[in-house]
Design an enzyme around this catalytic site. Structure first.
Site, PDB file in Angstrom:
ATOM      1  N   TYR A   1       0.863  -1.193   0.000  1.00 14.84           N
ATOM      2  CA  TYR A   1       0.000   0.000   0.000  1.00 14.84           C
ATOM      3  C   TYR A   1       0.888   1.227   0.000  1.00 14.84           C
ATOM      4  O   TYR A   1       1.903   1.293   0.723  1.00 14.84           O
ATOM      5  CB  TYR A   1      -0.899   0.027   1.244  1.00 14.84           C
ATOM      6  CG  TYR A   1      -1.672   1.321   1.392  1.00 14.84           C
ATOM      7  CD1 TYR A   1      -2.902   1.485   0.770  1.00 14.84           C
ATOM      8  CD2 TYR A   1      -1.163   2.384   2.138  1.00 14.84           C
ATOM      9  CE1 TYR A   1      -3.606   2.672   0.880  1.00 14.84           C
ATOM     10  CE2 TYR A   1      -1.861   3.570   2.253  1.00 14.84           C
ATOM     11  CZ  TYR A   1      -3.087   3.706   1.627  1.00 14.84           C
ATOM     12  OH  TYR A   1      -3.778   4.885   1.728  1.00 14.84           O
TER      13      TYR A   1
ATOM     14  N   GLU B   1      -3.461   7.618  -4.204  1.00 12.84           N
ATOM     15  CA  GLU B   1      -3.383   6.347  -3.474  1.00 12.84           C
ATOM     16  C   GLU B   1      -3.199   5.189  -4.456  1.00 12.84           C
ATOM     17  O   GLU B   1      -3.953   5.063  -5.423  1.00 12.84           O
ATOM     18  CB  GLU B   1      -4.658   6.124  -2.654  1.00 12.84           C
ATOM     19  CG  GLU B   1      -4.659   4.818  -1.863  1.00 12.84           C
ATOM     20  CD  GLU B   1      -5.970   4.584  -1.136  1.00 12.84           C
ATOM     21  OE1 GLU B   1      -6.001   4.754   0.092  1.00 12.84           O
ATOM     22  OE2 GLU B   1      -6.962   4.221  -1.808  1.00 12.84           O
TER      23      GLU B   1
END
Length: 403
Positions: free
Chosen positions: A125, A213
């Site tokens: 992530y 993101e």
């Protein structure tokens, strides 16, 4: 401004950020053609089909009335056809959309990145955003990428790393290496991660993103680092520098009342309460919402008409607020600094007459330049408008209206 995954990925390619390639499709036949192309171009064993909506949680979300997930794997042309038929035109409900869900108008048919088996790959992530408390951009990253990153942040926060970047200096080489090291990478994957993170940060700055993101950031079996998914928000105030990005705006994904408000340069955000409010100035608007709450009501919206409110903007604000059936009263709270209160009062009267009969109570609190003249104008207008000068008076009238 939010972007779809396929749009964000195209922008990342400008900055040489490797991505999971794919094709955006609006019809089943386009999806079938995309699947054939991906198979021939990339040698994919299967394709990943993703609903394109402005919301997260697509992998766990389902199309209303079906078991179809928002992200699905197609291993054949028949699978592509079935999945595309289920997604296109359906309403996808995720944890972020709420029960209303969002209509799926496009899907993204993407290449297989698990080409040597899931045991050979790793999901990470990584996101970049502004940390206002420090006045710096922050790169947040974790070894635990994938659909459950929220659970990771809640249950094992020690697995979330942060690297702050001074906006004047940019991401420094040692910081990019530190990120790759903390992700446990080595060799070719380490070098590719350093390049990936550096280019991604350049994209964040160059595109004037407010949030970027990548989940997952993916290590393939042959040590490539690629963006499998991408969520990108662009700072609205910077769109004047990016007309090509502004043209990507998908207003079908936005609240219709917010879109209409933007046409009149009104700052409007729809909420779930029962008292509509119209204010000039963001700070006063926030204070007004607090006052509504303390008076026993719930704000139905945030509406800042700015410092140059006139009859046209006031009328537009009225019409937008009145479209919400939950609204039981409207509070207009204006401080006459740049704009004179009597002009606003006349705007209220003109708008009231233009719209016609308004059944719900309207409370107008005017303070500042020519406030007394404004109150007299409203009191003598013969309209069902209650005026107040003090905030406490307005609060009492709001309480009475929603009781």
């Amino acid at each position: 401004m939010n972007l779809h995954e396929y749009q964000a990925k195209e922008l990342l390619k400008r900055y040489h950020v490797p991505i999971q390639e794919g094709i955006a499709c609006s019809t089943v036949s386009e999806a079938e053609d995309a699947y054939r192309f991906i198979n021939s171009e990339y040698g994919s064993k299967f394709a990943v089909i993703k609903a394109q909506i402005h919301a997260g949680g697509r992998g766990k979300g389902k199309i209303k009335g079906t078991e179809q997930r928002g992200v699905a794997v197609a291993k054949s042309l028949d699978d592509v056809k079935t999945i595309a038929q289920n997604l296109l035109g359906g309403t996808l409900v995720t944890v972020q959309t709420g029960e209303a869900g969002k209509l799926v108008s496009k899907i993204f048919v993407a290449q297989d990145v698990y080409y040597d088996g899931p045991e050979q790959v790793k999901e990470f992530y990584l996101s970049i955003l502004m940390d206002r408390s420090k006045g710096k951009n922050v790169v947040m990253y974790s070894t635990e990428g994938g659909m459950n990153i929220e659970d990771v942040a809640h249950e094992t926060p020690e697995k979330i790393f942060k690297e702050w970047v001074h906006p004047g200096g940019g991401l420094l080489p040692f910081q990019a290496r530190k990120i790759a090291f903390n992700l446990g990478l080595s060799g070719t994957a380490f070098k590719n991660c350093v390049k990936f993170v550096t280019n991604l940060y350049n994209a964040f700055v160059g595109l004037d993103c407010s949030m970027l993101e990548i989940n997952p950031m993916f290590k393939t079996s042959d040590a490539k680092i690629i963006a499998v998914d991408c969520k990108m928000n662009i700072d609205d105030n910077a769109l004047m520098r990016h007309p090509d990005i502004a043209a990507m705006r998908d207003i079908t994904e936005e609240d219709p009342t917010e879109v209409e408000a933007a046409k009149y340069n009104l700052n409007f955000v729809k909420l779930d309460g029962n008292v509509g409010c119209m204010v000039n100035g963001a700070g006063l608007a926030m204070a007004t919402m607090d006052m509504i709450k303390l008076s026993g009501g719930e704000p139905a919206n945030f509406l800042d008409v700015g410092g140059t409110a006139n009859a046209q903007t006031v009328e537009a604000g009225f019409r937008i607020i009145l479209k919400d059936p939950k609204v039981k009263a409207i509070l207009i709270n204006i401080f006459g600094g740049i704009v004179r209160c009597d002009r606003v009062a006349q705007g209220v009267i003109d708008a009231y007459k233009s719209i016609g009969n308004i059944e719900i109570p309207i409370i107008v609190r005017l303070q500042g330049t020519n406030a007394e003249i404004a109150k007299e104008l409203i009191d003598k207008s013969g309209l069902k408008v209650e005026s107040a000068i003090l905030l406490s008076e307005a609060a009492e009238l709001v309480n009475k209206a929603v009781a």
